[in-house]
Design an enzyme around this catalytic site. Structure first.
Site, PDB file in Angstrom:
ATOM      1  CE  LYS A 229      -4.298   1.628   2.037  1.00 47.70           C
ATOM      2  NZ  LYS A 229      -5.465   1.240   2.870  1.00 47.70           N
TER       3      LYS A 229
ATOM      4  CD  GLU B  86     -19.740  -1.307   8.131  1.00 45.91           C
ATOM      5  OE1 GLU B  86     -19.961  -2.355   7.495  1.00 45.91           O
ATOM      6  OE2 GLU B  86     -18.799  -0.543   7.853  1.00 45.91           O
TER       7      GLU B  86
ATOM      8  NE  ARG C  87     -22.971  -2.680   2.789  1.00 47.49           N
ATOM      9  CZ  ARG C  87     -21.739  -2.916   2.345  1.00 47.49           C
ATOM     10  NH1 ARG C  87     -20.807  -3.308   3.193  1.00 47.49           N
ATOM     11  NH2 ARG C  87     -21.431  -2.707   1.095  1.00 47.49           N
TER      12      ARG C  87
HETATM   13  C1  LIG Z   1     -12.816   4.560   1.060  1.00 45.13           C
HETATM   14  C2  LIG Z   1     -13.510   3.983   2.220  1.00 45.13           C
HETATM   15  O1  LIG Z   1     -14.566   4.476   2.595  1.00 45.13           O
HETATM   16  C3  LIG Z   1     -12.905   2.834   2.889  1.00 45.13           C
HETATM   17  S1  LIG Z   1     -11.543   2.090   2.262  1.00 45.13           S
HETATM   18  C4  LIG Z   1     -11.491   0.993   3.540  1.00 45.13           C
HETATM   19  C5  LIG Z   1     -10.393  -0.015   3.628  1.00 45.13           C
HETATM   20  C6  LIG Z   1     -10.475  -1.005   2.503  1.00 45.13           C
HETATM   21  O2  LIG Z   1      -9.408  -1.914   2.655  1.00 45.13           O
HETATM   22  P1  LIG Z   1      -8.988  -2.801   1.401  1.00 45.13           P
HETATM   23  O3  LIG Z   1      -7.968  -3.744   1.889  1.00 45.13           O
HETATM   24  O4  LIG Z   1     -10.182  -3.363   0.755  1.00 45.13           O
HETATM   25  O5  LIG Z   1      -8.350  -1.753   0.382  1.00 45.13           O
HETATM   26  P2  LIG Z   1      -6.924  -1.004   0.454  1.00 45.13           P
HETATM   27  O6  LIG Z   1      -7.231   0.420   0.890  1.00 45.13           O
HETATM   28  O7  LIG Z   1      -6.374  -1.055  -0.936  1.00 45.13           O
HETATM   29  O8  LIG Z   1      -6.069  -1.738   1.431  1.00 45.13           O
HETATM   30  C7  LIG Z   1     -12.536   1.203   4.419  1.00 45.13           C
HETATM   31  C8  LIG Z   1     -12.754   0.443   5.678  1.00 45.13           C
HETATM   32  N1  LIG Z   1     -13.346   2.237   4.043  1.00 45.13           N
HETATM   33  C9  LIG Z   1     -14.520   2.654   4.833  1.00 45.13           C
HETATM   34  C10 LIG Z   1     -15.685   1.692   4.668  1.00 45.13           C
HETATM   35  C11 LIG Z   1     -16.279   1.131   5.776  1.00 45.13           C
HETATM   36  N2  LIG Z   1     -17.360   0.330   5.670  1.00 45.13           N
HETATM   37  C12 LIG Z   1     -17.889   0.060   4.459  1.00 45.13           C
HETATM   38  C13 LIG Z   1     -19.101  -0.810   4.373  1.00 45.13           C
HETATM   39  N3  LIG Z   1     -17.349   0.566   3.342  1.00 45.13           N
HETATM   40  C14 LIG Z   1     -16.276   1.374   3.429  1.00 45.13           C
HETATM   41  N4  LIG Z   1     -15.775   1.890   2.272  1.00 45.13           N
END
Ligand SMILES: CC(=O)c1sc(CCOP(=O)(O)OP(=O)(O)O)c(C)[n+]1Cc1cnc(C)nc1N
Ligand SMILES: [Mg+2]
Length: 614
Positions: free
Chosen positions: A277, A360, A388
């Site tokens: 990342k 959630e 959610r």
């Molecule tokens: C943008 C946003 O709201 C993000 S990005 C992210 C992390 C995603 O991790 P992943 O490993 O999938 O991707 P990475 O960043 O490439 O490591 C979260 C928790 N959120 C908040 C979030 C919380 N809960 C839900 C249902 N959707 C989102 N988008």
């Protein structure tokens, strides 16, 4: 510049490997340049550059459908699918969305923003494809964080059973926004070690083969046995998927090679890709948490900037102190430790803190389980993400009137994250639930008072506060609050503005120096303060809220007046029945007419002319 030659994914197919590698660097620079100006999801997008280039090299978007879960890592995708000339408008009002968006481009297979939706979308697409006898690839890119979401795991279960051809790419960077959590995450780490073992063992084999072919045969059989065990342990096999990996997610040549191969395979395949990342930008690699979604920064001298003291921090400080006073307090977050202001709390009370991952629904029902066994859980959760867990709030918390507090952050429009992230439905979806109470503090002191009182009262209680800065409250301050009572902050002779939450500051601004207009901090929505409302019903009333009109605070006031048989002139100022895209919060408030200007205009339309117009 290679990027200049790329106006569609088709153009990638004409580039040499050297040009592709050059393109990757140019794309990284462009992502850094624009995110430095506009803010945005820097680290996630930097980590997905090679993966996205390989995908668009091997597959044929838009015929083939490439889905990005959450869609926040897709900046390189936007740059190579005809949007490079508009990329500088990213997350700006009227500009490109910060996530993939179907209405923005034929190359955006899904509108994303909330995590864990890509696999069910992909399942639906392959079923439609096969039912219609069409022929195209469906590829879903999902992060290790998004894979902790129940929706994703449930979809995997169905995908494996149906065995339809699709490619799932697990983009594993060991991070959600915070460090990723969950048993699968631990397993992925193990797999990566095994990958290292495999590489080391390959070297060993070469040496062994050279020294003693007999011994080499023995080792080889042992390896086959180990592989069998490995596969039996591999949960993806249990889910009926072909698992391939882990592979290096920054090896562009290797990725193209393996994708070309996997593209031909039938059935569902999961390619486990390991990425870094923030790849290619030292500060982001070193601190992917801060650089997950930085505000603007100086690209030459990138430094963390303080965004000021926020409501989230006020909440975090309050619960950290409260936990010393209330040993039964327990705080849960669905993967939003930093966003919900819980870093300090998690360090001071690790034994009463839980990050459940991006789920959630699990957060809410885990809290219900805790409440059933004598704890006082607080679920720290964004308004938009609480959507959610709607059934869990009703079914697992409210029916039994359990003592669960919902600390709802980002209530109201949130700005550049846009329609998928605005917290503008929670009043409507919560106020119909029996037993559940709803409040909105006007400042950090009132937040502290409400949190402490909520733990004493028990039952399901939602306390909502906005994405904004707030004046810090003194440590140790626990003011009393008369639960359910509004606060008349300014008397008026003709009209009263009933303001809920963040809009109170606009109301005070609009009514300043105007003796005709009173202002009420209508901080309790359920229970509504009917006694104060009855007393004010002889004036004109203007309700203001940062929430959809339908089902919001104004609706609650109208219903209460109707119940009491009172018919004053009432105007509701709230968001109209449409989605608000990305933009600055003040601009979105201005568009909705819920700012001070909008309030003044509404008062004039109600015949309450400001003093200076007399
Ligand atoms: C943008 C946003 O709201 C993000 S990005 C992210 C992390 C995603 O991790 P992943 O490993 O999938 O991707 P990475 O960043 O490439 O490591 C979260 C928790 N959120 C908040 C979030 C919380 N809960 C839900 C249902 N959707 C989102 N988008
Ligand atoms: Mg991740």
């Amino acid at each position: 510049m290679v990027l200049e030659k790329v106006n569609s994914p088709e153009d990638l197919k004409r580039l040499s490997l050297e040009e592709l590698l050059q393109l990757a660097e140019e794309i990284r620079s462009e992502i850094i340049r624009v995110t430095a100006q506009n803010g945005g999801h820097l680290a996630s997008s930097l980590g997905a550059v090679e993966l996205i280039l390989a995908l668009h090299r091997v597959f044929d978007s838009p015929k083939d459908r490439i889905l990005f879960d959450v869609g926040h890592q897709a900046y390189a995708h936007k740059l190579v699918t005809g949007r490079k000339d508009r990329f500088h408008t990213l997350r700006q009002e009227g500009g490109l969305s910060g996530f993939t968006k179907v209405s923005e481009s034929e190359h955006d297979a899904i509108t994303a923003g909330h995590a864990s939706t890509s696999l069910a979308h992909a399942l639906g697409m392959v079923l439609a494809r096969d039912l219609k006898g069409e022929d195209y690839h469906v590829v879903a890119v999902i992060g290790d964080g998004a894979l902790t979401g129940g929706m994703a795991l449930a979809a995997l279960n169905k995908i494996g059973e149906l065995g339809k051809k699709m490619l799932i790419i697990l983009n594993d960077n060991e991070m959600s926004i915070s460090e990723n959590v969950g048993a699968l995450n631990k397993y992925f780490k193990e797999l990566q070690i095994r990958k290292w073992v495999q590489d080391a063992e390959k070297l060993g084999r070469q040496i062994l083969e050279h020294i003693s072919p007999r011994l080499f045969g023995l080792v080889d059989r042992a390896k086959e046995a180990a592989k069998l065990i490995l596969h039996q342990e591999n949960p993806f096999y249990a889910w009926g998927l072909r698992y391939v990996g882990p592979v290096d997610g920054h090896d562009l040549k290797g990725l193209i090679h393996i994708l070309e191969h996997l593209k031909e395979l039938d059935g569902p395949t999961l390619l486990h890709v390991v990425t870094k990342k923030g790849k290619g930008y030292k500060v982001a690699e070193a601190d992917p948490i801060y650089w997950h979604g930085p505000p603007g920064f100086n690209p030459e001298k990138p430094e963390k900037v303080s965004k000021g003291y926020s409501w989230s921090q006020a909440f975090g400080d309050a619960v950290t102190e409260l936990a010393y006073l209330e040993p039964r307090l327990f705080v849960l977050t669905p993967a939003m430790r930093e966003g919900s202001g819980l870093v300090r709390y998690s360090l001071e009370h690790p034994e009463r803190y839980l990050d459940v991952g991006i789920c959630e629904d699990v957060a809410v029902t885990t809290a219900a389980g805790m409440a059933l066994r004598g704890l006082k859980p607080i679920v720290a959760i964004y308004s938009t993400f609480l959507q959610r867990a709607y059934d869990q709030v009703i079914h697992d918390v409210a029916i039994e009137n359990l003592p669960v507090v919902f600390a709802i952050d980002r209530a109201g429009v949130v700005g550049a994250d846009g329609a998928t992230h605005h917290g503008v439905f929670d009043i409507a979806y919560l106020r119909t639930i029996p037993n559940l109470q709803i409040a909105a503090p006007k400042d950090a002191l009132e937040l502290r008072a409400m949190l402490k009182k909520a733990l004493e009262i028990g039952g399901p209680i939602a306390i909502r506060y906005p994405r904004d800065n707030v004046e810090r409250a003194p440590e140790g301050a626990w003011p009393e609050i008369e639960w359910g009572r509004w606060e008349v902050l300014k008397e008026g002779t003709e009209a009263y503005i009933l303001a809920f939450g963040k809009t109170l500051k606009y109301a005070l601004e609009a009514a300043a120096d105007d003796p005709r207009v009173g202002v009420v901090n209508a901080r309790f929505l359920k229970p509504l303060d009917k006694e104060t409302l009855r007393a004010l019903a002889r004036y004109k009333l203007l309700t203001v809220e940062d929430h959809q009109r339908m089902g919001g605070f104004g609706s609650a006031v109208l219903e209460a007046l109707n119940e009491m048989g009172l018919k004053p002139e009432v105007r509701i100022l709230a968001l109209p029945d449409r989605f608000f895209e990305h933009g600055t919060i003040p601009s979105l408030h201005r568009q909705a007419g819920i700012d001070a200007e909008g309030i003044r205009k509404a008062l004039q339309e109600m015949g309450v002319h400001p003093a200076y117009e007399r």
